[in-house]
Enzyme design. Structure first.
Site, short mmCIF file in Angstrom:
data_model
loop_
_atom_site.label_atom_id
_atom_site.label_comp_id
_atom_site.label_asym_id
_atom_site.label_seq_id
_atom_site.Cartn_x
_atom_site.Cartn_y
_atom_site.Cartn_z
N SER A 119 0.84 -1.21 0.00
CA SER A 119 0.00 0.00 0.00
C SER A 119 0.86 1.24 0.00
O SER A 119 0.42 2.30 -0.42
CB SER A 119 -0.85 0.10 1.26
OG SER A 119 -1.46 -1.09 1.57
N HIS A 140 -2.30 -3.32 -6.37
CA HIS A 140 -2.80 -2.88 -5.06
C HIS A 140 -4.29 -3.16 -4.94
O HIS A 140 -5.11 -2.39 -5.42
CB HIS A 140 -2.48 -1.39 -4.85
CG HIS A 140 -2.88 -0.89 -3.50
ND1 HIS A 140 -3.40 0.36 -3.28
CD2 HIS A 140 -2.84 -1.50 -2.29
CE1 HIS A 140 -3.66 0.50 -1.99
NE2 HIS A 140 -3.33 -0.61 -1.37
N GLU A 152 -5.43 -0.92 -8.03
CA GLU A 152 -4.48 0.03 -8.61
C GLU A 152 -3.31 -0.78 -9.19
O GLU A 152 -2.66 -1.53 -8.46
CB GLU A 152 -3.97 1.00 -7.54
CG GLU A 152 -5.03 1.98 -7.07
CD GLU A 152 -4.55 2.92 -5.95
OE1 GLU A 152 -5.06 4.05 -5.86
OE2 GLU A 152 -3.68 2.53 -5.15
N ASN A 190 -4.89 6.49 -1.61
CA ASN A 190 -4.38 6.86 -0.29
C ASN A 190 -3.87 8.30 -0.27
O ASN A 190 -3.91 8.96 0.76
CB ASN A 190 -3.28 5.91 0.17
CG ASN A 190 -3.87 4.61 0.72
OD1 ASN A 190 -5.05 4.56 1.09
ND2 ASN A 190 -3.08 3.56 0.76
#
Ligand code: NAD
Length: 389
Positions: A119, A140, A152, A190
């Site tokens: 991550s 991801h 991702e 994120n």
């Protein structure tokens, strides 16, 4: 085409990814350092597939065939044997990942693509631990992997086009949606979504809104969960760790500075749901109540102002990410809708609000000098450029 997937690390993510691959008809070779973790993962996969059978999403025969395609392997090398793709989902530790990638590189055939589910760590660092950086990529998945539609796909500097194509096809074969992004800190979700939680904590710290008020405003605006409920669910410590990683990665950019209020709560081990208390207190009878009062002397914001502050900060970060080449605007929009559950992507929001309005309001918020970080509302260079032509 990927028909055999090796998975290294059989925890929350490894087992979830295994379930999705098995349901899509792939063969899975699952390895964990800890044999008990691998066995527990097998039971979780079975549970997950049972739930799909109960919901009519798959037949009992298909579930049994899927379980037959799962093989637990004791040796790391066996996870890579005959695999087309190996996904590493072990501990979030650069040293551990480096060792795993070097070991996989030594045993996997030269054509095998190696992926990491990290991550927050660099995909490039994983690639550099191998002699096949062109066949290393980030995949991801989001938690819980069986439910979350987004993946991702993260290309590092030397990731070759066929590797990216294989990864994108693989994600599509799982029935999920891929967005492509570069190996930049926080990838898309994120990073761009950070303001949703960090700005909320700053508002609370400044006395501009209460926990209940801020959450209610965002939920009424179509967000599935207010920022404080979200942080409590993620864990205040895990969420704060993301702030710290981004703060460091972006040369201590103020907008990612971990809020003192949250750091204090973490120090007091008030970690959210998992500890029974965070921004809310969780009772045994299932009821919740806000556990904190608004701080500082700031004047209370209206619901509209609360939502606007968070959305403008998200939009601003989305423009920064795109100008840095992290991803395309459509992929950012898809990522924020599917990965964070936002009711609209940031670029779609700009279309609705109007570009000039967005720039004017960002400018005003910057001038207002609210309690938030000064750079949060400094208009992104590309946004400024578009708005002034
Ligand atoms: P976890 O702690 O649930 O599972 C990790 C597993 O890896 C454990 O079973 C552990 O025994 C095993 N492991 C550790 N070192 C190993 C090694 N050298 N070889 C083989 N197995 C090893 O962790 P998780 O939440 O599943 O996270 C795994 C990865 O996925 C991390 O990189 C994490 O950042 C990433 N990730 C996590 C989430 C999430 O919400 N949990 C979401 C997306 C990505």
């Amino acid at each position: 085409m990927v028909s055999v997937v090796g998975i290294v690390g059989a925890g929350t993510m490894g087992s979830g990814i295994a379930q999705v691959c098995l349901a899509a008809g792939q063969q899975v070779r699952l390895h964990d350092l800890d044999p008990a973790a691998a066995l527990a993962a097998q039971a979780r996969v079975r549970d997950g597939l049972d739930r799909w059978v109960a919901k009519g999403r798959m037949s009992a025969e298909a579930r049994d065939a899927a379980m037959d395609r799962l093989e637990l392997v004791d040796e790391l090398g066996a996870a890579a044997t005959q695999a087309d793709l190996v996904i590493e989902a072990a501990a979030e530790d650069a040293v551990v990942k480096g060792r795993i990638f070097a070991a996989l590189d030594a045993v996997a055939g030269p054509e095998v693509v190696l992926a990491t589910n990290t991550s927050s760590l660099s995909v490039e660092a994983c690639a550099l631990a191998t002699r096949r950086p062109e066949r290393v990529i980030g995949l991801h998945f989001f938690n819980p992997a069986p439910l979350m539609e987004l993946v991702e796909v993260v290309g590092a500097t030397r990731t070759a086009a066929p590797t990216s194509e294989l990864a994108l096809d693989f994600v599509a074969s799982l029935g999920k949606t891929a967005v492509y992004c570069s190996d930049a800190p926080g990838f898309i979700v994120n990073r761009v979504g950070r303001a949703f939680v960090i700005e909320a904590v700053r508002m609370l710290e400044a006395g501009e809104g209460s926990v209940a008020r801020i959450d209610a405003a965002l939920e009424a605006a179509g967000y599935p969960m207010g920022p404080f409920r979200l942080i409590d669910l993620i864990g205040l410590d895990v969420d704060l760790a993301i702030d710290r990683i981004l703060f460091e990665a972006f040369d201590e950019a103020e907008r990612f500075a971990p809020p003192g209020l949250q750091a204090g709560l973490v120090q007091a081990r008030l970690l959210g749901r998992k500890s029974g208390r965070g921004f809310y207190a969780y009772s045994d009878d299932g009821s919740t109540a806000p556990a904190l009062e608004a701080g500082g002397e700031g004047s209370a914001l209206s619901d509209v102002q609360i939502v606007e502050r968070l959305e403008l900060a998200i939009i601003n970060e989305a423009y920064r990410a795109v100008e840095e080449g992290v991803a395309s605007p459509p992929d950012v929009d898809i990522a924020m809708r599917l990965g964070a559950g936002h009711p609209h992507g940031p670029f779609e929001r700009v279309d609705a609000l109007g570009l000039r309005h967005v720039v004017t309001r960002l400018h005003e918020l910057r001038e207002l000098g609210s309690a938030s970080a000064a750079d949060q509302y400094t208009v992104a260079a590309s946004l400024w450029q578009i708005a002034t032509v």
